[in-house]
Design a protein around this motif. Structure first.
Motif, short mmCIF file in Angstrom:
data_model
loop_
_atom_site.label_atom_id
_atom_site.label_comp_id
_atom_site.label_asym_id
_atom_site.label_seq_id
_atom_site.Cartn_x
_atom_site.Cartn_y
_atom_site.Cartn_z
N GLY B 138 42.16 -13.03 -11.49
CA GLY B 138 42.77 -11.74 -10.67
C GLY B 138 44.21 -11.93 -10.80
O GLY B 138 44.80 -12.44 -11.95
N GLU B 139 44.90 -11.92 -9.69
CA GLU B 139 46.37 -11.55 -9.71
C GLU B 139 46.87 -13.01 -9.11
O GLU B 139 48.24 -13.38 -9.22
N LYS B 140 46.25 -13.95 -9.20
CA LYS B 140 46.69 -15.40 -8.68
C LYS B 140 47.45 -16.09 -9.76
O LYS B 140 47.19 -16.00 -10.88
N LYS B 141 48.34 -17.03 -9.03
CA LYS B 141 49.27 -17.48 -9.79
C LYS B 141 48.24 -18.89 -10.36
O LYS B 141 48.42 -19.18 -11.77
N HIS B 181 46.05 -11.46 -17.24
CA HIS B 181 46.25 -12.66 -16.07
C HIS B 181 45.87 -13.79 -16.84
O HIS B 181 46.76 -14.94 -16.32
N TRP B 185 48.69 -17.33 -16.35
CA TRP B 185 48.30 -18.10 -16.02
C TRP B 185 48.23 -19.47 -16.93
O TRP B 185 49.05 -20.55 -16.35
#
Lengths: 234, 220
Positions: B138-141, B181, B185
């Motif tokens: 998803g949008e997480k780092k 994404h 990442w």
């Protein structure tokens, strides 16, 4: 405090049994919901969109899938009657063997039932080699967990005790030769005698009928695959 | 403190997972280079079941299988935690670790295949990437949020090696417009100081993998 625990499962799945056994051993109450894996419900597809498989554990609003992942979640959430050892090295050893049994034993044993000729011989040989390694791990112990009959590996590998005999009968082969695998044979006997296990296992006849049909289907699938590959080559 | 040794080979993405974990935890270790065409007696003794690297030997006791090793490292050296601290988030992390192990195989299969088989394995690898892009990251780092963890190490080795394997096999599947994404990442991943310091040089890896692939194709 009542928490809601549900297990979505299929009546003969070895992966589902792991979860059921773990919850029962820990005395955790749960609602069991049977899923038709050949006609998957919207509920299952929504809860496990990545793999679309059982088992699924639902704990309050949390959804956990993949049987080994669920086992570790259960062990950490309900720490009574621990499944995994505390020591990191022993834990690593337990995880290693659980993974080994799934990757090297389950596939090859299953394959031995629906393949023919040389392919069947190879699958059978690989199965026996895997069983030998497991026999080695069990030697000199009552259970994989030493004296702890409810350890992680009993639950993780316990499937061989009810499933291999069924596959043996359907395919007219022998996996669990007592002379070759005395430790596994002794463990199997204790495992199947355990009241908690006994009350969960489905009737033998039902398993035979079901897997008889499955093996036939796997044979048909294999023939279709072979034909498709031949077509591609030509 | 008991001695830590890592048996490995420097082309192996599985070995790098372990190197990164040890470095992130600041655990000193001795690297024992193995020649995979001529495996040492010690390796065979420590990993009689699979006869593979990596093997971590801690105080003389061997631990095998890269992700089993990573959880062992996490539990033995709790500083700089690489797993979340609550059971549910840990379950999610373990889900993605298993996914990386089960589906990441497609990338190694790509390396070993040509023609129709290569097309098939590329399709598998694409599906794996799509699932991770949509459901995992998803949008997480990083997979666990703001900090690097075991899931990142699991996928980091897959994606970094994939980028080289694409060049080796002359194909392209990991496109930035398809996987925004994951692209963001992997850049974050490569910039973590420990990782940056311990990444195999892409050009050297390319040359080595090209040679290895030629050898594999010749012996097929």
């Amino acid at each position: 405090m009542a928490t809601k625990v549900k297990v979505l499962g299929f009546w003969c799945s070895p992966f589902v049994f792991r979860v059921v056994w773990a919850l029962k051993l820990k005395g955790v109450e749960f609602e069991y919901i049977e899923e038709d894996v050949f006609n998957k419900s919207t509920r299952l597809l929504e809860l496990n969109p990545v793999h679309k498989k059982v088992p699924v554990l639902v704990h309050d609003d949390k959804v956990i899938v993949e049987s080994f992942v669920i086992l570790e979640y259960i062990d950490e959430t309900w720490p009574q009657d621990p499944l995994l050892p505390q020591d990191p090295y022993e834990k690593a050893t337990a995880r290693f063997w659980a993974k080994f049994a799934d990757e090297k034993l389950m596939q090859t044993a299953c394959k031995s039932t629906w393949t023919k000729g040389e392919e069947k011989e190879d699958a059978l040989k690989a199965t026996m080699e895997a069983l030998e390694k497991i026999e080695g791990e069990l030697k000199g112990k009552s259970y994989f967990g030493g004296e702890n009959k409810y350890a992680y590996l009993e639950i993780a590998i316990g499937w061989i005790n009810y499933l291999l005999p069924i596959w043996e009968e359907i395919a007219s082969i022998q996996f669990l030769d007592p002379k070759r695998f005395p430790a596994i044979t002794a463990w199997k006997s204790k495992f199947l005698d355990n009241p908690l296990i006994k009350e969960t296992l489905p009737p033998r006849e039902k398993l035979l009928i079901y897997f008889h049909e499955r093996v036939k289907q796997w044979e048909i699938d294999a023939t279709i695959r072979e034909l498709a590959e031949t077509k591609l080559e030509n | 403190m008991a001695e830590v040794k890592l048996h490995g080979a420097l082309l192996s993405p599985f070995v790098y997972r372990v190197i990164w974990a040890l470095k992130l935890k600041g655990v000193p270790y001795e690297f024992v280079a193995e020649d995979l065409s001529n495996k040492s007696a010690l390796l065979l003794k420590h990993n009689p079941v699979h006869k593979k690297i990596p093997v971590l030997v801690h105080g003389g006791k061997p631990v095998c299988e890269s992700m089993v090793i990573l959880e062992y490292i996490e539990e033995t050296w709790p500083q700089n935690p690489l797993m979340p601290n609550n059971p549910y988030d840990r379950a999610l992390a373990r889900f993605w670790i298993k996914f990386a192990e089960d589906k990441g195989v497609a990338v190694w299969k790509m390396f070993r295949s040509t023609g129709q088989e290569l097309q098939n394995t590329m399709k598998e690898a694409l599906e794996m990437l799509q699932t991770v892009e949509e459901h995992g990251l998803g949008e997480k780092k990083f997979f666990n949020g703001d900090n690097i963890g075991l899931v990142d190490l699991a996928f980091g080795s897959i994606v970094y090696w994939l980028q080289v394997i694409e060049d080796v096999a002359g194909v392209k599947i990991f496109e930035s417009h398809k996987f925004p994404h994951l692209h963001a990442w992997i850049e974050n991943f490569k910039q973590v100081p420990v990782i940056e310091e311990k990444l195999p040089n892409q050009d050297e890896l390319l040359v080595a993998l090209k040679l290895r692939r030629e050898q594999l194709m010749a012996s097929a």
